[in-house]
Design a protein around this motif. Structure first.
Motif: not given
Length: 96
Positions: A44-68
């Motif tokens: 349901t909630t996943g990593d809190a980083g998913r909600q961090h600002a700077c969204f790219v195509n509906g996904q948090s750029g922060y989350y994507l960068q930290q989890n590549m």
């Protein structure tokens, strides 16, 4: 480093149950050094980083960068089957 040289952490398996800031950053560094990193998130909630600002195509750029460089998995640890799966994953890991 040439492409034929092994990265220093090649062959190391990391199970990452961290979320937001320091934990995801550290496991991202481990992945960059060649470790196999499996990120486990809560349903349901996943990593809190998913909600961090700077969204790219509906996904948090922060989350994507930290989890590549990581593999992802969602496990419900409140379900006995999920807990059993997590125990099996941890048993195969070098780092939790």
């Amino acid at each position: 480093m040439s492409t034929t040289e092994a990265l220093p952490l090649a062959g190391i398996r990391v199970i990452d149950y961290s979320h937001f800031l320091a934990g995801p950053y550290l496991s991202r560094c481990l992945a960059a050094m060649g470790a196999e990193v499996i990120k486990v998130e809560r349903p349901t909630t996943g990593d809190a980083g998913r909600q961090h600002a700077c969204f790219v195509n509906g996904q948090s750029g922060y989350y994507l960068q930290q989890n590549m460089g990581k593999q992802g998995l969602c496990i419900n640890l409140k379900d006995p089957r999920g807990l059993e799966l997590m125990h099996k994953l941890v048993d195969t890991a070098d780092v939790f």
